[in-house]
Design a protein around this motif. Structure first.
Motif, PDB file in Angstrom:
ATOM      1  N   ARG A 137       1.234  -1.402  -0.323  1.00  0.00           N
ATOM      2  CA  ARG A 137      -0.260  -0.319   0.567  1.00  0.00           C
ATOM      3  C   ARG A 137       1.000   1.333   0.378  1.00  0.00           C
ATOM      4  NH1 ARG A 137      -3.981  -1.366   5.326  1.00  0.00           N
ATOM      5  NH2 ARG A 137      -4.894   1.046   4.603  1.00  0.00           N
ATOM      6  N   VAL A 139       0.628   4.611   1.797  1.00  0.00           N
ATOM      7  CA  VAL A 139      -0.611   5.284   2.551  1.00  0.00           C
ATOM      8  C   VAL A 139       0.019   7.265   2.978  1.00  0.00           C
ATOM      9  CG1 VAL A 139      -1.528   5.260   4.839  1.00  0.00           C
ATOM     10  CG2 VAL A 139      -1.073   3.328   3.512  1.00  0.00           C
ATOM     11  N   SER A 312       5.342  -1.741   1.185  1.00  0.00           N
ATOM     12  CA  SER A 312       4.335  -0.416   1.727  1.00  0.00           C
ATOM     13  C   SER A 312       5.247   0.502   2.045  1.00  0.00           C
ATOM     14  CB  SER A 312       3.550  -1.123   2.255  1.00  0.00           C
ATOM     15  OG  SER A 312       2.876  -1.722   2.363  1.00  0.00           O
ATOM     16  N   ARG A 327       0.436  11.894  -5.308  1.00  0.00           N
ATOM     17  CA  ARG A 327      -0.375  11.803  -6.180  1.00  0.00           C
ATOM     18  C   ARG A 327       0.035  10.889  -7.430  1.00  0.00           C
ATOM     19  NH1 ARG A 327      -4.043  14.046  -3.550  1.00  0.00           N
ATOM     20  NH2 ARG A 327      -5.504  11.889  -1.947  1.00  0.00           N
ATOM     21  N   LYS A 332      -3.178   5.695  -6.257  1.00  0.00           N
ATOM     22  CA  LYS A 332      -4.171   5.395  -6.010  1.00  0.00           C
ATOM     23  C   LYS A 332      -3.738   5.393  -4.439  1.00  0.00           C
ATOM     24  CE  LYS A 332      -5.988   2.248  -8.845  1.00  0.00           C
ATOM     25  NZ  LYS A 332      -5.637  -0.005  -9.364  1.00  0.00           N
ATOM     26  N   GLU A 334      -3.530   6.662  -0.633  1.00  0.00           N
ATOM     27  CA  GLU A 334      -5.237   6.352   0.403  1.00  0.00           C
ATOM     28  C   GLU A 334      -4.457   7.425   1.810  1.00  0.00           C
ATOM     29  OE1 GLU A 334      -6.042   2.127   2.354  1.00  0.00           O
ATOM     30  OE2 GLU A 334      -4.541   1.756   1.157  1.00  0.00           O
ATOM     31  N   ILE A 336      -4.816   8.895   4.903  1.00  0.00           N
ATOM     32  CA  ILE A 336      -6.026   9.182   6.412  1.00  0.00           C
ATOM     33  C   ILE A 336      -5.502  10.053   7.446  1.00  0.00           C
ATOM     34  CG2 ILE A 336      -6.362   7.932   7.964  1.00  0.00           C
ATOM     35  CD1 ILE A 336      -5.306   5.169   6.457  1.00  0.00           C
ATOM     36  N   THR A 347      -7.111  -2.400   8.472  1.00  0.00           N
ATOM     37  CA  THR A 347      -6.906  -1.546   6.855  1.00  0.00           C
ATOM     38  C   THR A 347      -6.582  -0.158   8.029  1.00  0.00           C
ATOM     39  OG1 THR A 347      -9.349  -0.701   8.269  1.00  0.00           O
ATOM     40  CG2 THR A 347      -9.005  -2.394   6.638  1.00  0.00           C
ATOM     41  N   LYS A 349      -8.557   1.950   8.872  1.00  0.00           N
ATOM     42  CA  LYS A 349      -9.160   3.290   9.059  1.00  0.00           C
ATOM     43  C   LYS A 349     -10.432   2.604  10.313  1.00  0.00           C
ATOM     44  CE  LYS A 349      -8.166   3.711   4.310  1.00  0.00           C
ATOM     45  NZ  LYS A 349      -8.616   4.258   2.794  1.00  0.00           N
TER      46      LYS A 349
END
Length: 349
Positions: A137, A139, A312, A327, A332, A334, A336, A347, A349
């Motif tokens: 990911r 993040v 990640s 970005r 894609k 994330e 937060i 997750t 979240k």
């Protein structure tokens, strides 16, 4: 020997007859929660927490070792006592004594203070290997007003018992151990984008995290992410020069020597070997094992265990200063808010 006998008596009593007094548990809980709440405001520490969860998800190493505000608040004294009964058992314990004590005396002390130790109740079942690891990911955690951004690139590495452990350790040393490592050279010395950058290889009983991390100015976070990834890729694609590799060997051997020059360090290192199921005979072979690694082995280990395609990426900071630029490369990603990050959830979240 009188002092060691007194110390053993105290340790045996604490280990075998813990009181788990409620006031002591409450005090320890409050201190732990305070510490976590402070660390959650630090971009670098929060980035490491988030990266660990992103890499391992629901697998055993995904949880925050020291607990979270939520999990610590929910623990009861009965749960602590039950955990003790299941896990603190003589069949799974190793007593390590280091210092001016003969094997015969050590055995006599162990027999005197722990010989009658018997477990009660059923032991804990052997933990499974855990869930399959999640997909990598990207993040971004928005911490408005943060003075710097914490940048972490992390992935699962290898177990301590892996045959490529020494080669992987050298690959990690080339990457980010010490002032003259590649990450520090590229990010701090050449570009002045950080006060320091480094990496770690958490080789445990099971494959632990391989982490490359640094802090930088918020606007330069995307550039630093690119630099870290480039260095990771380079290690797996090009052999390390003989001279550079030798200096890294000397760093690891020197660190090992310092770890074993005190009785406390020797005991801790021995305990680490025991916990990770490494034969103690390897203590004598460490230097030779490091010296025996060649550039081809380092490159192969880097390609297998440091490949960033399985990593990640986590950036924690004042997101408005870098998220749009980041970005462009990672559409894609994330985003937060820091106060919405749930470290108890895979997750986040």
């Amino acid at each position: 020997m009188a002092l060691i006998a007194q110390a053993m008596a105290v340790m045996a009593d604490v280990a075998r007859n813990p009181a788990f007094a409620q006031d002591e548990l409450d005090r320890a809980r409050a201190q732990a929660i305070d510490g976590i709440q402070v660390s959650l405001k630090n971009p670098a520490q929060l980035a490491n927490y988030v990266a660990n969860r992103a890499v391992f998800g629901e697998a055993p190493y995904g949880s925050l070792l020291g607990g979270t505000v939520k999990s610590l608040g929910a623990i009861t004294r009965d749960q602590v006592a039950a955990n003790y009964r299941k896990h603190w058992r003589p069949g799974g314990a190793t007593l390590i004594l280091a210092g001016d004590v003969t094997p015969a005396k050590a055995r006599a002390l162990a027999t005197q203070y722990f010989g009658s130790w018997a477990a009660s109740g059923a032991s804990a079942a052997v933990a499974s290997t855990g869930n399959a690891l999640p997909e990598p990911r990207v993040v971004v955690v928005d911490l408005p007003g943060a003075g710097q951004a914490g940048v972490v690139v992390a992935r699962a590495g290898l177990a301590r018992g892996d045959g490529q452990y020494y080669a992987a350790s050298l690959a990690n040393a080339v990457l980010g151990v010490g002032f003259s490592s590649r990450l520090n050279q590229e990010i701090r010395i050449k570009r002045g984008l950080s006060y320091g950058a480094g990496s770690s290889l958490g080789a445990r009983l099971r494959p632990g995290p391989m982490t490359a991390s640094t802090q930088t100015k918020n606007p330069s976070a995307p550039e630093v992410v690119a630099l870290v990834l480039a260095e990771l890729r380079k290690l797996g694609r090009e052999p390390v020069g003989t001279a550079e590799l030798q200096t890294r060997k000397e760093v690891l051997i020197g660190n090992f020597g310092r770890a074993t020059e005190s009785v406390e360090g020797l005991a801790n290192l021995t305990g680490n070997y025991v916990a990770n199921n490494v034969p103690l005979s390897e203590l004598k072979r460490y230097t030779a094992s490091i010296q025996g690694v060649d550039p081809a082995a380092v490159q192969a280990a880097a390609a297998k265990y440091l490949d960033p395609s399985r990593a990640s990426i986590v950036v924690v900071g004042d997101a408005k200063q870098f998220v749009d630029e980041l970005r462009k490369t990672y559409p894609k990603l994330e985003l937060i808010a820091a106060d919405k990050v749930d470290l108890d959830s895979a997750t986040l979240k």
